[in-house]
Design an enzyme around this catalytic site. Structure first.
Site, PDB file in Angstrom:
ATOM      1  N   GLY A 108       0.584  -5.941 -14.459  1.00 19.37           N
ATOM      2  CA  GLY A 108       1.271  -7.220 -14.584  1.00 19.37           C
ATOM      3  C   GLY A 108       0.488  -8.195 -15.442  1.00 19.37           C
ATOM      4  O   GLY A 108      -0.742  -8.226 -15.405  1.00 19.37           O
ATOM      5  N   ASP A 133      -5.787  -3.874  -9.597  1.00 15.79           N
ATOM      6  CA  ASP A 133      -6.128  -2.707  -8.806  1.00 15.79           C
ATOM      7  C   ASP A 133      -5.794  -1.385  -9.517  1.00 15.79           C
ATOM      8  O   ASP A 133      -6.644  -0.507  -9.670  1.00 15.79           O
ATOM      9  CB  ASP A 133      -5.389  -2.794  -7.462  1.00 15.79           C
ATOM     10  CG  ASP A 133      -5.816  -1.728  -6.481  1.00 15.79           C
ATOM     11  OD1 ASP A 133      -6.747  -1.987  -5.710  1.00 15.79           O
ATOM     12  OD2 ASP A 133      -5.211  -0.638  -6.488  1.00 15.79           O
ATOM     13  N   THR A 163      -5.102  -0.797 -12.665  1.00  9.10           N
ATOM     14  CA  THR A 163      -5.829  -0.672 -13.934  1.00  9.10           C
ATOM     15  C   THR A 163      -7.219  -0.108 -13.716  1.00  9.10           C
ATOM     16  O   THR A 163      -7.673   0.795 -14.424  1.00  9.10           O
ATOM     17  CB  THR A 163      -5.936  -2.043 -14.619  1.00  9.10           C
ATOM     18  OG1 THR A 163      -4.621  -2.546 -14.859  1.00  9.10           O
ATOM     19  CG2 THR A 163      -6.686  -1.938 -15.939  1.00  9.10           C
ATOM     20  N   GLY A 174       2.449 -29.233   0.986  1.00  9.33           N
ATOM     21  CA  GLY A 174       2.842 -29.794   2.273  1.00  9.33           C
ATOM     22  C   GLY A 174       3.915 -29.010   2.995  1.00  9.33           C
ATOM     23  O   GLY A 174       4.802 -29.594   3.646  1.00  9.33           O
TER      24      GLY A 174
END
Length: 338
Positions: A27, A119, A121, A202
């Protein structure tokens, strides 16, 4: 004068090599381009030739490899995505695919690699290194921030700021209509994006994969807010939450509050794009420099990271197997503030 001396200190090659390759895989993450720029210019400063491998392991297999110059990486520091493109390669998972990749690297005289990704890769790089012995240093690039061996991964800061900006806008319309909004963020296996962005925006509740979701507790908190005339409510849900994600949470809450307006907003790949933040650009520059320096020092099968402001190198095996845990103090803080 001090700056010149500092730079000269780190332009001494400890390992003799002439050509290195760089690729981005998996990604994309904001800051990748800033890191590519840092790698190329650091390497060139140290008299190394740099080759860009397009489309990650797939491009390595197909020989999609080009030389990179200082001009090649001009005006990219501010751009999201990756100029080297990225892909996920099933063929690289096979011995034949890795053999083709190795042959193409050899044809270009490549002596070492810099792998940018997460991970998957690094697992691929580790297997490739064990089979063919090409030195490789990894750079953690993933918005999930879930790799061991660095405080922050490239892309994470930009992603959480993107989420906060989106939630702030969603809150405007939620307040206008007294609605409950369930905002789903990325995080298939980790809740780092959800936790920090939830605290910053929040949120009334934050649901993450690392903790068991108690919908009774969530519903009580929402009701307390309505009892105090808060009006709108915002829930942040990581896509990998074990309860099932935003759509399942929406169905549950609609059954509990049939008279309330409830909406779902799934931010999706919005979180991957955009101009990298200042923090991500500086982090990327430091890690790119550290990766080249690591290769020059003879490091191999390690990931360059930054912990407590200092550059560290973590073996691929440890970086991919020992995933970070959510900070329990942040979990407690999120609960208290809701």
């Amino acid at each position: 004068m001090k700056t010149k001396n500092f730079l000269r200190t780190f332009t001494v090659q400890f390992v003799t090599m002439k050509k290195i390759g760089i690729f981005t895989s998996g990604g994309d993450a904001p800051g990748m381009n800033a890191c590519i720029r840092a790698v190329v210019r650091t390497a060139l400063r140290n008299n190394l030739e740099v080759y860009g491998i397009y489309r990650g392991y797939e491009g390595m297999i197909e020989g999609d490899i080009v030389p990179l110059t200082s001009a090649s990486v001009s005006n990219i520091v501010q751009r999201g995505g990756t100029v080297l493109k990225s892909s996920r390669s099933k063929e690289f998972m096979t011995p034949d695919g890795r053999k083709q990749a190795y042959d193409h690297l050899q044809s270009h005289g490549m002596e070492a690699l810099i792998a940018m990704g997460g991970d998957g890769t690094f697992k691929g790089a580790s297997v490739f290194n064990s089979e063919y012995g090409i030195p490789c240093v990894g750079i953690p690039c993933t918005i999930d921030n879930d790799l061991y061996g660095t405080d922050f991964t490239i892309g994470y800061d930009t992603a959480i700021n993107t989420v906060v900006e989106a939630v702030d806008k969603i809150r405007d319309t939620a307040n206008s209509h007294n609605r409950l909004f369930i905002v789903e963020v990325m995080g298939r296996d980790a809740g780092f994006i959800a936790l920090r962005s939830g605290i910053a925006s929040g949120a009334d509740a934050i649901l993450v994969p690392e903790t068991e979701t108690d919908m009774e507790y969530v519903a009580r908190n929402i009701q307390k807010g309505w009892d105090k005339k808060r009006g709108a409510s915002i829930l942040i849900v990581a896509e990998g939450d074990e309860y099932g994600g935003a759509i399942i949470v929406e169905k549950d809450l609609k059954s509990r509050f049939p008279d309330k307006e409830i909406r779902v907003s799934i931010l999706g790949h919005l979180q991957r794009g955009g101009n990298p933040s200042c923090m991500d650009r500086v982090l990327a520059a430091r890690m790119g420099w550290a990766a080249v320096k690591g290769l020059m020092e003879g490091r191999n099968a390690v990931m360059a990271g930054i912990i407590n402001g200092e550059v560290v190198y973590t073996p691929f095996e440890k970086a991919t197997k020992h995933h970070l845990s959510l900070n329990p103090e942040l979990l407690e803080l999120a609960d208290m503030l809701s």
